[in-house]
Write an enzyme that holds these catalytic residues in place. Structure first.
Site, PDB file in Angstrom:
ATOM      1  N   TYR A  12     -12.370 -59.954  -1.002  1.00 39.66           N
ATOM      2  CA  TYR A  12     -11.829 -59.751   0.350  1.00 39.66           C
ATOM      3  C   TYR A  12     -12.159 -60.956   1.231  1.00 39.66           C
ATOM      4  O   TYR A  12     -11.279 -61.483   1.944  1.00 39.66           O
ATOM      5  CB  TYR A  12     -12.428 -58.484   0.949  1.00 39.66           C
ATOM      6  CG  TYR A  12     -12.089 -58.269   2.406  1.00 39.66           C
ATOM      7  CD1 TYR A  12     -10.795 -57.954   2.811  1.00 39.66           C
ATOM      8  CD2 TYR A  12     -13.068 -58.377   3.394  1.00 39.66           C
ATOM      9  CE1 TYR A  12     -10.480 -57.762   4.149  1.00 39.66           C
ATOM     10  CE2 TYR A  12     -12.765 -58.176   4.731  1.00 39.66           C
ATOM     11  CZ  TYR A  12     -11.475 -57.866   5.103  1.00 39.66           C
ATOM     12  OH  TYR A  12     -11.168 -57.683   6.433  1.00 39.66           O
ATOM     13  N   SER A  38     -10.430 -62.215   9.383  1.00 39.59           N
ATOM     14  CA  SER A  38     -11.547 -61.295   9.621  1.00 39.59           C
ATOM     15  C   SER A  38     -12.842 -62.091   9.632  1.00 39.59           C
ATOM     16  O   SER A  38     -12.936 -63.159   9.008  1.00 39.59           O
ATOM     17  CB  SER A  38     -11.614 -60.251   8.510  1.00 39.59           C
ATOM     18  OG  SER A  38     -12.862 -59.589   8.497  1.00 39.59           O
TER      19      SER A  38
END
Length: 307
Positions: A174, A149
């Site tokens: 994350y 990501s």
């Protein structure tokens, strides 16, 4: 490996079906973690429509009924990963495509296994273990595609506090796991390129069940949705568009002879120094020395290493 776009003719609005138009995957077997919802489900559908047989490992198999084949897998539990791998290896089948797409985002602080931070454990270590355990079944010429990501831009690997023992931040957790995803592909490609090539990617921003840990106020504040829950950011992709880069990385002949690269919008991404989750890849996510160091740590933590 040089991060330089190829000029594929595809873009942010390309769908997985458009990437696979005219591609015949009959006789090919793909494993897609996370293939039962969001962009994973869109990838599963596109691969299946192109003729591939798709196996979807799921923590809750009943949630994956649309997949061609479902088996149980909990990436947070290494024993579950081992059992899945053993069952698959016992079938004697080869794997032509492995997409590591399952994951969590911005979750509350959670510890799994021997005290591992959950994002690092689920998004990275579970997939590290899975790919290494399945390596004997990886077919010559296969592709391993790891869904990272743009969130990787927010954090390198926190070598002094990987598990956030000194204070938790759900977005940095994350981000670190997404950096780990990209670095995993870099080192896997180094070690395994005689048999298979590996890539990582940013799928784009998409509203999917990945946002399950965010409330409406969080997403309104980020400008993702309006107060009625409708998409508010025109740059967001549909799940079919979000699945495109992973199926492109898994199948495109333009990537023959290449590997270890970070992709986006159905092309190779360019380098960036951004810390704002925009286009491009930061050096810390494709650094060979960081990738080698992370592999060694991951092998030590899991006790698993196919190489």
């Amino acid at each position: 490996m040089i991060q330089k776009p190829l000029g594929t003719g595809f873009g942010a609005r390309t769908t997985a079906a458009e990437v696979l138009a005219g591609v015949d995957l009959t006789g090919r077997l793909a494993i897609v973690t996370g293939g039962y919802s969001g962009i994973g489900l869109a990838a599963t559908r596109a691969l299946t429509q192109a003729g591939a047989h798709v196996v979807v490992p799921a923590r809750r198999p009943e949630a994956a009924r649309e997949a061609a084949e479902v088996d149980e897998l909990d990436l947070a539990d290494l024993d579950s990963v081992r059992r899945f791998a053993e069952r698959f290896l016992a079938s004697g089948r080869g794997i032509d495509i492995l997409i590591a797409g399952a994951g969590i985002m911005a979750a509350p602080e959670t510890r799994v296994g021997p005290g591992w931070e959950s994002h690092f454990a689920v998004n990275h270590l579970g997939h590290f273990a899975l790919v290494n355990l399945l390596w004997p079944a990886i077919a010559p010429g296969a592709r391993v595609v790891v869904v990272s990501s743009a969130g990787h831009q927010l954090s390198p690997i926190r070598w002094d506090d990987i598990h956030f023992d000194r204070g938790y931040d759900r977005w940095l957790a994350y981000a670190q796991s997404k950096t780990a995803n990209a670095l995993f592909a870099v080192q896997l490609d180094v070690l395994g390129r005689a048999r298979a090539r590996a890539f990582s990617l940013h799928p784009g921003a998409i509203l999917t069940p990945l946002q399950r840990h965010l409330d409406t106020a969080d997403m309104v504040a980020a400008g993702w949705i309006d107060e009625h829950g409708n998409p508010a950011d025109p740059s967001f992709k549909t799940p079919e568009q979000g699945a495109a880069t992973q199926v492109w990385a898994a199948t495109s002949p333009r990537l023959d002879g290449l590997g270890g690269l970070y992709c986006e919008d159905c092309d190779i991404a360019e380098p960036t120094d951004s810390t704002e989750m925009i286009a491009g890849v930061r050096d810390h996510a494709v650094d060979p020395a960081e990738a080698e160091r992370l592999w060694a740590l991951s092998a030590e933590l899991t006790g698993i290493n196919a190489f």
